[in-house]
Design an enzyme around this catalytic site. Structure first.
Site, mmCIF file in Angstrom:
data_model
loop_
_atom_site.group_PDB
_atom_site.id
_atom_site.type_symbol
_atom_site.label_atom_id
_atom_site.label_comp_id
_atom_site.label_asym_id
_atom_site.label_seq_id
_atom_site.Cartn_x
_atom_site.Cartn_y
_atom_site.Cartn_z
ATOM 1 N N LYS A 53 0.935 -1.143 -0.076
ATOM 2 C CA LYS A 53 0.009 0.078 -0.015
ATOM 3 C C LYS A 53 0.742 1.370 -0.120
ATOM 4 C CE LYS A 53 -3.227 -2.890 -0.271
ATOM 5 N NZ LYS A 53 -2.381 -4.031 -0.298
ATOM 6 N N VAL A 183 -4.373 -10.672 -6.673
ATOM 7 C CA VAL A 183 -4.270 -9.437 -5.897
ATOM 8 C C VAL A 183 -2.761 -8.782 -6.037
ATOM 9 C CG1 VAL A 183 -4.256 -8.164 -3.540
ATOM 10 C CG2 VAL A 183 -6.004 -10.289 -4.333
ATOM 11 N N HIS A 449 -26.590 13.064 -0.194
ATOM 12 C CA HIS A 449 -26.286 13.324 -1.544
ATOM 13 C C HIS A 449 -25.437 14.491 -1.710
ATOM 14 C CE1 HIS A 449 -27.058 13.891 -5.752
ATOM 15 N NE2 HIS A 449 -27.320 15.249 -5.490
#
Length: 484
Positions: A53, A183, A449
């Site tokens: 990562k 992965v 929203h």
């Protein structure tokens, strides 16, 4: 033999599962030993999820800085990448994460730690190297896994690397051929490409990460190929080391032959459980056709023996959070034996930190085809992120989400995603599945929203309609806001 000891519980391996098993077993007895043959520290911290990562974060910084024109923002000249600085940060932060693990190991009393390779002499006796014989009433196998690749790859010598090697680089190479579209292959392949390395990814059989839904597999192939040289079902005709490079010949989808040169071949072709060299043949445990002990995934007990297996060693779900859960379950049962108890198994989540991200939650499309397909007992709700409001605002409007629900009950069973922020959407869906919520119940939850999560609502509304439990979908419904 210099030392012989007897304990209640012996744990082989000090990774995530082993450390979890140790702590759980100690809640029941002080007579526990932890055996480790290699360096302390988990696969995740040293060569897995954390350093990968870190590399991805650097790659994302390059990608974002190089794609600002769509917003009317222009940078001066091309983005410069300093490979040495990239790798220095990766290793510096990686070592920091490893340090956290080492701190927890250092807190374990020295009398509870034994260094060396453990091997079964019989079902309740271990020999650690040639210095310690351990008689244990219960044993937990938490030996982890190691990278696996075809034997022919070994002919490449030091031009062959595994993911462990990547995180020891001092600088970035010029070119890498990645074998594997799981992965590791997808994450490292795309990250290296974005960091300026010439990359080509070779797959087998058309697989893309954990995806099993045919429509999403097709879309994933198309989306990844827009940026990356990738063939999920490659036809490699020749591979040979020539001096300090690897020459690979392959045929493309049209049958045309190509030959390219690479500095390294990264083998990301899977991992093998470390159970083949611990003397299992000397126990009474039954093994499957892969040589892995047959075990109960809720208790982690192997047959009816006082032997338990947890983490990558059992080849069930090789993910850190699963290893942690399994370690606790195995250690708890080893500590309380013979009072064996089923442990909680959580809804599965698998995430690939590619771009777009990929995730599979709960039961996959393939699993549902096997259990529900024959009777038509499940339906699929869909949404495309192409016109999803917030995704389009941020310029990350690629991919789709498929959600699967059970006919009759309306319960959400699983989901597969390739799309923006899939790591977060996957958690919301996994929490809902674990609570055994119906699609209608999830739709009663609040949706703000504009957010990407509105795409989840759209897919669930589509699913509810297909389950005949709700109204037909209304395109551009006004209660959602524009672009929901």
């Amino acid at each position: 033999m210099s030392n012989e000891i007897s304990v209640d519980v012996a744990i082989i391996g000090s990774g995530t599962a082993g450390l979890g098993a140790y702590r759980a077993a100690k809640a029941h007895t002080d007579s526990v030993v932890l055996i480790e043959s290699g360096a302390y520290g988990t696969t995740c911290a040293r060569v897995g999820c954390m350093p990968s990562k870190l590399l991805i974060a650097a790659a994302e910084a390059v990608h974002h800085a190089s794609h600002t024109e769509q917003f009317g923002v222009y940078t001066q000249g091309p983005v410069a990448i300093n490979g040495q600085e990239v790798m220095a940060r990766v290793k510096r932060e990686r070592d920091r994460f490893v340090g956290f693990v080492l701190e927890s190991v250092e807190a374990i009393p020295a009398t509870d730690k034994i260094k060396g390779h453990a091997r079964f002499i019989n079902k309740d006796t271990l020999l650690v190297d040639d210095h310690t014989k351990i008689t244990a009433k219960r044993i937990v196998i938490a030996t982890g896994s190691r990278p696996s690749y075809p034997a022919s790859f070994a002919e490449l010598g030091d031009r062959l690397i595994i993911n462990d090697d990547v995180f020891n680089w001092d600088d970035l190479p010029t070119s890498v051929a990645v074998f594997g579209t799981g992965v590791i292959g997808l994450e490292l392949g795309q990250a290296l490409h974005r960091l300026g390395v010439t990359v080509r990814v070779f797959g087998l059989g058309g697989a893309i990460g954990p995806l099993t839904d045919p429509e999403l597999l097709t879309e994933a192939n198309q989306l990844l190929a827009e940026e990356l040289a990738i063939d999920a079902d490659a036809n490699v005709t020749h591979m040979k080391r020539v001096n300090n490079q690897v020459v690979i010949s392959f045929k493309d989808a049209q049958g045309h032959e190509h030959t390219e040169h690479f500095d390294y071949v990264l083998a990301a072709t899977g991992r093998r459980p470390n159970v083949d060299q611990i003397g299992l043949e000397n126990t009474e445990v039954r093994l499957n056709n892969l040589g892995i002990p047959i075990f109960d995934r809720f208790t982690l007990q192997c047959d009816d023996q006082p032997i338990f297996i947890a983490g990558d060693a059992n080849n069930d779900i090789p993910l850190l959070h699963e290893a942690a859960d399994e370690g606790r379950i195995a250690g708890d049962n080893a500590g309380r034996y013979p009072d064996i108890r089923a442990g909680q198994r959580r809804t599965t989540i698998g995430v690939v930190f590619s771009d777009p991200q990929i995730a599979v939650v709960g039961r996959s499309y393939q699993q549902l085809q096997e259990t529900h397909g024959q009777c038509g007992c499940f339906a699929t709700g869909k949404v495309s992120f192409a016109d999803q409001g917030r995704s389009r605002v941020m310029g990350i409007n690629k991919g789709s989400l498929h959600v699967y629900g059970e006919n009759g009950t309306g319960i959400l069973l699983g989901a597969e995603i390739i799309g923006p922020r899939a790591e977060h959407l996957a958690h919301l869906l996994a929490w809902s599945i674990q609570q055994r919520l119906t699609v209608a119940q999830i739709l009663e939850m609040p949706f703000y929203h504009p957010v990407i999560e509105e795409g989840v609502r759209t897919a669930l509304r589509d699913l509810n309609s297909k389950l005949h439990l709700g109204p037909a979908m209304i395109k551009h419904c006004l209660d959602c806001g524009p672009g929901a």
